[in-house]
Write a protein that holds these residues in place. Structure first.
Motif, short mmCIF file in Angstrom:
data_model
loop_
_atom_site.label_atom_id
_atom_site.label_comp_id
_atom_site.label_asym_id
_atom_site.label_seq_id
_atom_site.Cartn_x
_atom_site.Cartn_y
_atom_site.Cartn_z
N ARG A 12 4.31 -10.54 5.41
CA ARG A 12 3.62 -9.27 5.67
C ARG A 12 3.84 -8.84 7.12
N ASP A 13 3.64 -9.75 8.05
CA ASP A 13 3.78 -9.43 9.47
C ASP A 13 5.21 -9.05 9.83
N LYS A 14 6.18 -9.74 9.26
CA LYS A 14 7.60 -9.41 9.51
C LYS A 14 7.91 -8.00 8.99
N LEU A 15 7.37 -7.65 7.83
CA LEU A 15 7.60 -6.32 7.27
C LEU A 15 6.95 -5.24 8.15
N TYR A 16 5.74 -5.50 8.64
CA TYR A 16 5.11 -4.55 9.56
C TYR A 16 5.93 -4.40 10.84
N ASN A 17 6.52 -5.48 11.34
CA ASN A 17 7.37 -5.39 12.54
C ASN A 17 8.60 -4.53 12.27
N LYS A 18 9.14 -4.63 11.06
CA LYS A 18 10.33 -3.86 10.69
C LYS A 18 9.99 -2.38 10.47
N PHE A 19 8.79 -2.12 9.94
CA PHE A 19 8.35 -0.76 9.62
C PHE A 19 7.02 -0.47 10.33
N PRO A 20 7.04 -0.35 11.67
CA PRO A 20 5.80 -0.21 12.43
C PRO A 20 5.03 1.08 12.15
N TYR A 21 5.69 2.07 11.56
CA TYR A 21 5.03 3.34 11.28
C TYR A 21 4.17 3.30 10.01
N LEU A 22 4.28 2.21 9.23
CA LEU A 22 3.41 2.09 8.06
C LEU A 22 1.99 1.81 8.53
N ALA A 23 1.03 2.36 7.83
CA ALA A 23 -0.37 2.22 8.22
C ALA A 23 -0.90 0.83 7.89
N GLU A 24 -1.93 0.43 8.60
CA GLU A 24 -2.59 -0.84 8.30
C GLU A 24 -3.10 -0.77 6.86
N GLY A 25 -2.83 -1.80 6.10
CA GLY A 25 -3.23 -1.83 4.69
C GLY A 25 -2.13 -1.41 3.73
N ASP A 26 -1.02 -0.85 4.25
CA ASP A 26 0.10 -0.47 3.38
C ASP A 26 0.81 -1.71 2.83
N ILE A 27 0.75 -2.81 3.56
CA ILE A 27 1.36 -4.07 3.13
C ILE A 27 0.27 -5.13 3.19
N LYS A 28 -0.02 -5.74 2.05
CA LYS A 28 -1.09 -6.74 2.00
C LYS A 28 -0.58 -8.03 1.39
N SER A 29 -1.14 -9.12 1.86
CA SER A 29 -0.90 -10.43 1.26
C SER A 29 -1.91 -10.60 0.14
N ALA A 30 -1.43 -10.95 -1.05
CA ALA A 30 -2.32 -11.11 -2.19
C ALA A 30 -3.26 -12.30 -1.97
N ILE A 31 -4.40 -12.24 -2.60
CA ILE A 31 -5.34 -13.35 -2.58
C ILE A 31 -4.73 -14.47 -3.42
N MET A 32 -4.83 -15.71 -2.94
CA MET A 32 -4.24 -16.84 -3.65
C MET A 32 -4.84 -16.94 -5.05
N GLY A 33 -3.98 -17.10 -6.04
CA GLY A 33 -4.40 -17.20 -7.43
C GLY A 33 -4.46 -15.87 -8.14
N GLU A 34 -4.33 -14.78 -7.39
CA GLU A 34 -4.35 -13.44 -7.97
C GLU A 34 -3.03 -13.20 -8.70
N SER A 35 -3.09 -12.57 -9.86
CA SER A 35 -1.85 -12.30 -10.58
C SER A 35 -1.17 -11.08 -9.98
N GLY A 36 0.12 -10.96 -10.20
CA GLY A 36 0.88 -9.83 -9.67
C GLY A 36 1.71 -10.23 -8.47
N MET A 37 2.17 -9.23 -7.76
CA MET A 37 3.04 -9.46 -6.60
C MET A 37 2.30 -10.20 -5.49
N ASP A 38 3.03 -11.07 -4.80
CA ASP A 38 2.44 -11.80 -3.68
C ASP A 38 2.26 -10.91 -2.46
N ILE A 39 3.16 -9.95 -2.30
CA ILE A 39 3.04 -8.96 -1.23
C ILE A 39 2.79 -7.62 -1.90
N GLN A 40 1.60 -7.08 -1.69
CA GLN A 40 1.20 -5.84 -2.35
C GLN A 40 1.53 -4.66 -1.45
N LEU A 41 2.16 -3.65 -2.03
CA LEU A 41 2.64 -2.50 -1.27
C LEU A 41 1.99 -1.21 -1.74
#
Length: 103
Positions: A12-41
């Motif tokens: 998540r942090d590396k993606l924010y560094n690559k795309f600094p203009y994305l707003a906070e919350g645009d890239i999230k780390s999924a809660i462990m055990g949650e189904s779906g993508m590990d990095i939520q966009l």
């Protein structure tokens, strides 16, 4: 699980560094055990990062199982597995035809 969570947050942090203009919350780390993508966009993030990211931080990886997980969660996104193990570099696995498009 802590290793996995730290790996997801690192991605998540590396993606924010690559795309600094994305707003906070645009890239999230999924809660462990949650189904779906590990990095939520958010929809805005999906425009720049069109990938279904499966994060793995394990000593022995079943790459085929990880790819299947990424594919199952992908929808219209491209499946991508980002993996590492202790004291190792981080690698990414993507379908070869998609890699050729990126090149």
């Amino acid at each position: 699980k802590a290793k996995g969570r730290i790996h997801q947050q690192w991605i998540r942090d590396k993606l924010y560094n690559k795309f600094p203009y994305l707003a906070e919350g645009d890239i999230k780390s999924a809660i462990m055990g949650e189904s779906g993508m590990d990095i939520q966009l958010s929809p805005a993030a999906r425009i720049k990062i069109p990938y279904s990211i499966e994060a793995k931080n394990v000593e022995k990886i079943n790459i085929w199982k990880a790819i299947k997980q990424a594919e199952d969660n992908a929808g219209e996104l491209t499946p991508l597995v980002v993996f590492t193990r202790n004291r190792s570099k981080v690698y990414a696995c993507i379908e070869f035809e998609r890699l050729l498009e990126l090149l």
